[in-house]
Design a protein around this motif. Sequence first.
Motif, PDB file in Angstrom:
ATOM      1  N   GLY A  47     -11.946  12.446 -30.655  1.00 38.63           N
ATOM      2  CA  GLY A  47     -11.456  12.750 -29.315  1.00 38.63           C
ATOM      3  C   GLY A  47     -10.502  11.711 -28.779  1.00 38.63           C
ATOM      4  N   LEU A  48     -10.745  11.270 -27.565  1.00 39.42           N
ATOM      5  CA  LEU A  48      -9.888  10.272 -26.913  1.00 39.42           C
ATOM      6  C   LEU A  48     -10.518   8.881 -26.922  1.00 39.42           C
ATOM      7  CD1 LEU A  48      -8.581  12.453 -23.958  1.00 39.42           C
ATOM      8  CD2 LEU A  48      -7.267  11.605 -25.908  1.00 39.42           C
ATOM      9  N   MET A  49     -11.387   8.627 -27.898  1.00 32.39           N
ATOM     10  CA  MET A  49     -11.994   7.298 -28.018  1.00 32.39           C
ATOM     11  C   MET A  49     -10.924   6.231 -28.226  1.00 32.39           C
ATOM     12  SD  MET A  49     -15.174   7.821 -30.601  1.00 32.39           S
ATOM     13  CE  MET A  49     -16.644   8.690 -30.160  1.00 32.39           C
ATOM     14  N   PHE A  50     -11.224   5.061 -27.718  1.00 28.26           N
ATOM     15  CA  PHE A  50     -10.423   3.853 -27.950  1.00 28.26           C
ATOM     16  C   PHE A  50      -9.034   3.897 -27.314  1.00 28.26           C
ATOM     17  CE2 PHE A  50     -13.220   4.470 -31.686  1.00 28.26           C
ATOM     18  CZ  PHE A  50     -14.129   3.465 -31.401  1.00 28.26           C
ATOM     19  N   ARG A  51      -8.783   4.842 -26.425  1.00 33.19           N
ATOM     20  CA  ARG A  51      -7.485   4.892 -25.729  1.00 33.19           C
ATOM     21  C   ARG A  51      -7.588   4.049 -24.459  1.00 33.19           C
ATOM     22  NH1 ARG A  51      -4.590   9.778 -27.329  1.00 33.19           N
ATOM     23  NH2 ARG A  51      -5.490  10.261 -29.355  1.00 33.19           N
ATOM     24  N   ASP A  52      -6.537   3.325 -24.162  1.00 30.15           N
ATOM     25  CA  ASP A  52      -6.502   2.507 -22.957  1.00 30.15           C
ATOM     26  C   ASP A  52      -5.830   3.216 -21.794  1.00 30.15           C
ATOM     27  OD1 ASP A  52      -7.843   0.249 -24.008  1.00 30.15           O
ATOM     28  OD2 ASP A  52      -6.019  -0.307 -25.083  1.00 30.15           O
ATOM     29  N   ARG A  53      -5.104   4.304 -22.092  1.00 30.91           N
ATOM     30  CA  ARG A  53      -4.452   5.068 -21.028  1.00 30.91           C
ATOM     31  C   ARG A  53      -4.152   6.477 -21.529  1.00 30.91           C
ATOM     32  NH1 ARG A  53      -0.686   3.123 -23.908  1.00 30.91           N
ATOM     33  NH2 ARG A  53       1.523   2.955 -23.717  1.00 30.91           N
ATOM     34  N   LEU A  54      -3.921   7.369 -20.578  1.00 30.83           N
ATOM     35  CA  LEU A  54      -3.549   8.742 -20.872  1.00 30.83           C
ATOM     36  C   LEU A  54      -2.588   9.162 -19.768  1.00 30.83           C
ATOM     37  CD1 LEU A  54      -4.027  11.257 -22.659  1.00 30.83           C
ATOM     38  CD2 LEU A  54      -5.903  11.861 -21.127  1.00 30.83           C
ATOM     39  N   ALA A  55      -1.394   9.540 -20.145  1.00 31.97           N
ATOM     40  CA  ALA A  55      -0.376   9.923 -19.159  1.00 31.97           C
ATOM     41  C   ALA A  55      -0.862  11.116 -18.335  1.00 31.97           C
ATOM     42  CB  ALA A  55       0.931  10.265 -19.864  1.00 31.97           C
ATOM     43  N   ALA A  56      -0.373  11.218 -17.115  1.00 28.19           N
ATOM     44  CA  ALA A  56      -0.800  12.271 -16.187  1.00 28.19           C
ATOM     45  C   ALA A  56      -0.508  13.670 -16.708  1.00 28.19           C
ATOM     46  CB  ALA A  56      -0.139  12.065 -14.828  1.00 28.19           C
ATOM     47  N   ASP A  57       0.519  13.827 -17.520  1.00 29.39           N
ATOM     48  CA  ASP A  57       0.887  15.154 -18.015  1.00 29.39           C
ATOM     49  C   ASP A  57       0.505  15.351 -19.484  1.00 29.39           C
ATOM     50  OD1 ASP A  57       2.719  13.335 -18.995  1.00 29.39           O
ATOM     51  OD2 ASP A  57       4.453  14.622 -18.692  1.00 29.39           O
ATOM     52  N   HIS A  58      -0.506  14.600 -19.944  1.00 29.66           N
ATOM     53  CA  HIS A  58      -0.989  14.688 -21.327  1.00 29.66           C
ATOM     54  C   HIS A  58      -2.504  14.885 -21.336  1.00 29.66           C
ATOM     55  CE1 HIS A  58       2.951  13.115 -22.242  1.00 29.66           C
ATOM     56  NE2 HIS A  58       2.728  13.339 -23.513  1.00 29.66           N
ATOM     57  N   GLY A  59      -2.997  15.434 -22.446  1.00 26.78           N
ATOM     58  CA  GLY A  59      -4.431  15.608 -22.607  1.00 26.78           C
ATOM     59  C   GLY A  59      -4.768  15.936 -24.046  1.00 26.78           C
ATOM     60  N   MET A  60      -6.035  16.263 -24.256  1.00 27.02           N
ATOM     61  CA  MET A  60      -6.489  16.693 -25.573  1.00 27.02           C
ATOM     62  C   MET A  60      -7.181  18.033 -25.415  1.00 27.02           C
ATOM     63  SD  MET A  60      -8.755  14.781 -28.497  1.00 27.02           S
ATOM     64  CE  MET A  60      -7.327  13.889 -29.128  1.00 27.02           C
ATOM     65  N   LEU A  61      -6.819  18.975 -26.284  1.00 23.06           N
ATOM     66  CA  LEU A  61      -7.416  20.295 -26.291  1.00 23.06           C
ATOM     67  C   LEU A  61      -8.344  20.399 -27.496  1.00 23.06           C
ATOM     68  CD1 LEU A  61      -7.484  23.148 -25.002  1.00 23.06           C
ATOM     69  CD2 LEU A  61      -5.745  23.791 -26.687  1.00 23.06           C
ATOM     70  N   PHE A  62      -9.637  20.562 -27.222  1.00 23.04           N
ATOM     71  CA  PHE A  62     -10.642  20.754 -28.258  1.00 23.04           C
ATOM     72  C   PHE A  62     -10.783  22.253 -28.481  1.00 23.04           C
ATOM     73  CE2 PHE A  62     -11.397  16.729 -26.320  1.00 23.04           C
ATOM     74  CZ  PHE A  62     -11.896  15.905 -27.313  1.00 23.04           C
ATOM     75  N   VAL A  63     -10.689  22.673 -29.733  1.00 19.79           N
ATOM     76  CA  VAL A  63     -10.739  24.080 -30.089  1.00 19.79           C
ATOM     77  C   VAL A  63     -11.953  24.315 -30.989  1.00 19.79           C
ATOM     78  CG1 VAL A  63      -9.499  25.980 -31.186  1.00 19.79           C
ATOM     79  CG2 VAL A  63      -8.219  24.194 -29.986  1.00 19.79           C
ATOM     80  N   PHE A  64     -12.739  25.314 -30.650  1.00 18.16           N
ATOM     81  CA  PHE A  64     -13.929  25.659 -31.419  1.00 18.16           C
ATOM     82  C   PHE A  64     -13.793  27.086 -31.949  1.00 18.16           C
ATOM     83  CE2 PHE A  64     -15.100  22.390 -28.413  1.00 18.16           C
ATOM     84  CZ  PHE A  64     -15.850  21.510 -29.182  1.00 18.16           C
ATOM     85  N   VAL A  65     -14.588  27.443 -32.968  1.00 18.97           N
ATOM     86  CA  VAL A  65     -14.494  28.770 -33.578  1.00 18.97           C
ATOM     87  C   VAL A  65     -15.195  29.852 -32.774  1.00 18.97           C
ATOM     88  CG1 VAL A  65     -14.206  27.880 -35.926  1.00 18.97           C
ATOM     89  CG2 VAL A  65     -16.500  28.386 -35.078  1.00 18.97           C
TER      90      VAL A  65
END
Length: 148
Positions: A47-65
Amino acid sequence: MKRALPLLFLLPAAAALAVKAGDGYVTLRGHRITVEVAADDASRARGLMFRDRLAADHGMLFVFVDDAPREFWMKNTRIPLDMLFFDAAGKLVALQRDAQPCRQDPCAIYPSNAPARYVLELAGGSAARLGVAPGDVLSIHADFGEVR
């Protein structure tokens, strides 16, 4: 021995690039958000472990079956996150606002409390800034590859 040292500095960058293989974007409430796609067990676990920042217009999308109740935690996560849970149709079914980094075990669990197929993680406070509410619809523009 001295030659191996520079390679150690490249390992974190290589690991981060492995997660970015399925980049794309989503739209939510008229806002375009660039996403990294996590569609397999390894990328979802990191996922987003170990990140020090995340821009306001960015993210992570987790997709499952499938649609199922989901649980997330903040182990090794350094920044507060909003977790938005969407069903197969892209409808927001639950959200966890401003989940805080886990400082010691046991870490808090953040559940969906409803079946979800997609989870969008954004920087903490983004859901409030965007005015996100249950029932909002997520439009996904990303290549998942094979979801595992």
